[in-house]
Each structure stands twice: as C-alpha cells, then as structure tokens.
Design a protein around this motif. Sequence first.
Motif, PDB file in Angstrom:
ATOM      1  N   GLU A   3       0.819  -1.273  -0.108  1.00 32.20           N
ATOM      2  CA  GLU A   3      -0.069  -0.071   0.121  1.00 32.20           C
ATOM      3  C   GLU A   3       0.775   1.346   0.132  1.00 32.20           C
ATOM      4  N   PRO A   4       0.704   2.172  -0.885  1.00 27.95           N
ATOM      5  CA  PRO A   4       1.395   3.448  -0.817  1.00 27.95           C
ATOM      6  C   PRO A   4       1.044   4.513   0.013  1.00 27.95           C
ATOM      7  N   GLU A   5       1.897   5.389   0.523  1.00 30.71           N
ATOM      8  CA  GLU A   5       1.431   6.562   1.172  1.00 30.71           C
ATOM      9  C   GLU A   5       1.221   7.628   0.309  1.00 30.71           C
ATOM     10  N   ASN A   6       0.065   8.560   0.341  1.00 31.70           N
ATOM     11  CA  ASN A   6      -0.300   9.732  -0.403  1.00 31.70           C
ATOM     12  C   ASN A   6       0.371  10.709  -0.084  1.00 31.70           C
ATOM     13  N   ASN A   7       1.032  11.588  -0.752  1.00 30.13           N
ATOM     14  CA  ASN A   7       1.198  12.831  -0.634  1.00 30.13           C
ATOM     15  C   ASN A   7       2.536  12.809   0.423  1.00 30.13           C
ATOM     16  N   LYS A   8       3.146  11.985   0.352  1.00 34.55           N
ATOM     17  CA  LYS A   8       4.369  11.769   1.489  1.00 34.55           C
ATOM     18  C   LYS A   8       5.758  12.455   1.277  1.00 34.55           C
ATOM     19  N   PRO A   9       5.956  13.245   2.165  1.00 28.27           N
ATOM     20  CA  PRO A   9       7.404  13.826   2.086  1.00 28.27           C
ATOM     21  C   PRO A   9       8.329  13.035   2.218  1.00 28.27           C
ATOM     22  N   ILE A  10       9.400  13.397   1.109  1.00 30.20           N
ATOM     23  CA  ILE A  10      10.858  12.552   0.906  1.00 30.20           C
ATOM     24  C   ILE A  10      11.796  13.595   1.093  1.00 30.20           C
ATOM     25  N   TYR A  11      12.661  13.060   2.395  1.00 27.46           N
ATOM     26  CA  TYR A  11      13.852  13.883   2.861  1.00 27.46           C
ATOM     27  C   TYR A  11      15.039  13.212   2.212  1.00 27.46           C
ATOM     28  N   ASP A  12      16.296  14.012   2.337  1.00 29.54           N
ATOM     29  CA  ASP A  12      17.433  13.569   1.970  1.00 29.54           C
ATOM     30  C   ASP A  12      18.182  13.008   3.204  1.00 29.54           C
ATOM     31  N   GLU A  13      19.358  12.529   3.103  1.00 36.46           N
ATOM     32  CA  GLU A  13      20.196  12.308   4.367  1.00 36.46           C
ATOM     33  C   GLU A  13      20.405  13.416   5.474  1.00 36.46           C
ATOM     34  N   ARG A  14      20.436  14.570   4.966  1.00 37.25           N
ATOM     35  CA  ARG A  14      20.525  15.530   5.998  1.00 37.25           C
ATOM     36  C   ARG A  14      19.250  16.152   6.587  1.00 37.25           C
ATOM     37  N   GLY A  15      18.017  15.364   6.282  1.00 44.14           N
ATOM     38  CA  GLY A  15      16.546  15.938   6.659  1.00 44.14           C
ATOM     39  C   GLY A  15      16.106  17.149   5.738  1.00 44.14           C
ATOM     40  N   ARG A  16      16.555  17.274   4.573  1.00 48.88           N
ATOM     41  CA  ARG A  16      16.070  18.452   3.770  1.00 48.88           C
ATOM     42  C   ARG A  16      15.034  17.777   2.774  1.00 48.88           C
ATOM     43  N   LEU A  17      13.966  18.365   3.036  1.00 48.01           N
ATOM     44  CA  LEU A  17      12.834  17.914   1.666  1.00 48.01           C
ATOM     45  C   LEU A  17      13.121  18.141   0.514  1.00 48.01           C
ATOM     46  N   VAL A  18      13.074  16.842  -0.123  1.00 57.90           N
ATOM     47  CA  VAL A  18      13.322  16.645  -1.563  1.00 57.90           C
ATOM     48  C   VAL A  18      12.069  16.808  -2.540  1.00 57.90           C
ATOM     49  N   ALA A  19      11.075  16.180  -1.983  1.00 59.19           N
ATOM     50  CA  ALA A  19       9.711  16.045  -2.769  1.00 59.19           C
ATOM     51  C   ALA A  19       8.591  15.562  -1.849  1.00 59.19           C
ATOM     52  N   ILE A  20       7.551  15.920  -2.208  1.00 63.23           N
ATOM     53  CA  ILE A  20       6.354  15.206  -1.768  1.00 63.23           C
ATOM     54  C   ILE A  20       5.805  14.542  -2.761  1.00 63.23           C
ATOM     55  N   GLY A  21       6.040  13.241  -2.625  1.00 62.78           N
ATOM     56  CA  GLY A  21       5.656  12.293  -3.646  1.00 62.78           C
ATOM     57  C   GLY A  21       4.097  11.791  -3.837  1.00 62.78           C
ATOM     58  N   ASP A  22       3.402  11.632  -4.827  1.00 62.43           N
ATOM     59  CA  ASP A  22       2.158  11.464  -5.010  1.00 62.43           C
ATOM     60  C   ASP A  22       1.774  10.157  -4.447  1.00 62.43           C
ATOM     61  N   LEU A  23       2.458   9.158  -4.682  1.00 69.03           N
ATOM     62  CA  LEU A  23       2.275   7.780  -4.088  1.00 69.03           C
ATOM     63  C   LEU A  23       3.730   7.214  -3.939  1.00 69.03           C
ATOM     64  N   VAL A  24       4.095   7.055  -2.452  1.00 76.72           N
ATOM     65  CA  VAL A  24       5.101   6.655  -2.140  1.00 76.72           C
ATOM     66  C   VAL A  24       5.208   5.297  -1.591  1.00 76.72           C
ATOM     67  N   LEU A  25       6.274   4.583  -1.875  1.00 76.41           N
ATOM     68  CA  LEU A  25       6.369   3.091  -1.300  1.00 76.41           C
ATOM     69  C   LEU A  25       7.901   3.130  -0.853  1.00 76.41           C
ATOM     70  N   GLU A  26       8.028   3.651   0.451  1.00 75.44           N
ATOM     71  CA  GLU A  26       9.216   4.041   1.004  1.00 75.44           C
ATOM     72  C   GLU A  26      10.173   2.813   0.866  1.00 75.44           C
ATOM     73  N   GLU A  27       9.622   1.733   1.582  1.00 77.06           N
ATOM     74  CA  GLU A  27      10.486   0.667   1.675  1.00 77.06           C
ATOM     75  C   GLU A  27      11.091  -0.026   0.358  1.00 77.06           C
ATOM     76  N   PHE A  28      10.573   0.334  -0.513  1.00 81.26           N
ATOM     77  CA  PHE A  28      11.068  -0.074  -1.672  1.00 81.26           C
ATOM     78  C   PHE A  28      11.612   1.221  -2.813  1.00 81.26           C
ATOM     79  N   MET A  29      11.551   2.288  -2.048  1.00 88.38           N
ATOM     80  CA  MET A  29      12.052   3.406  -2.546  1.00 88.38           C
ATOM     81  C   MET A  29      11.873   3.812  -4.045  1.00 88.38           C
ATOM     82  N   THR A  30      10.417   3.802  -4.098  1.00 92.15           N
ATOM     83  CA  THR A  30       9.681   3.878  -5.146  1.00 92.15           C
ATOM     84  C   THR A  30       8.681   4.866  -5.137  1.00 92.15           C
ATOM     85  N   VAL A  31       8.437   5.698  -5.894  1.00 90.32           N
ATOM     86  CA  VAL A  31       7.510   6.877  -5.957  1.00 90.32           C
ATOM     87  C   VAL A  31       6.879   7.167  -7.315  1.00 90.32           C
TER      88      VAL A  31
END
Length: 96
Positions: A3-31
């Motif tokens: 199950e994807p997460e809707n409109n989920k923020p994605i951060y870089d290794e320093r904690g900076r916001l990179v994107a807010i993904g439409d559908l995010v499957l974080e465990e599999f690093m897929t947006v």
Amino acid sequence: MPEPENNKPIYDERGRLVAIGDLVLEEFMTVVEYEGERWHADERATIDIDRFNALSALKWTIVRVRKHHSRAEVERLVGRALRANGWNPDGRGEGR
C-alpha cells in the motif's frame, strides 16, 4: 502490491525536503508521480525535472504516469519497479 502512502514527504540524508511524492512506497524506494495536462505548459515542469533528478540521485525509482495509462499499465509499471527494488509478490520482500 504494498500500500502506498499519499503525498508523503521524502527527505535527503540531511533531513532536507526533496519532494512530496504522489504515491510513495518508501520501503522499496519507489515513488509514483502523476503528470497532469499542464506538465509541459508552465514553470512547474522545470521544478518537477529538478525534483525527479534529486530523487534519482538518492536512488529512488520514479514511475511517471499520465491519464493515457490504464490501471493495468500502471500496475505493471509499478510492479516492475517494486520487484527491481526487492519486493517479492509472494512475500513482503526486503526493500533496498
């Protein structure tokens, strides 16, 4: 599929916001990103290109879809990306 997460923020290794993904499957690093009709028509295209490049640099897989894609096509594209990133349809998978 997981199950994807809707409109989920994605951060870089320093904690900076990179994107807010439409559908995010974080465990599999897929947006999954939906590109609307105006995508090529305004400055948003430049912002999206920069965002996609930043996600790619962080090793995220980006599946880009538009309204012409059928549900089956989207499921096929997302499934292929997830499998490439460690998802096993017969089990949970390890992720990247």
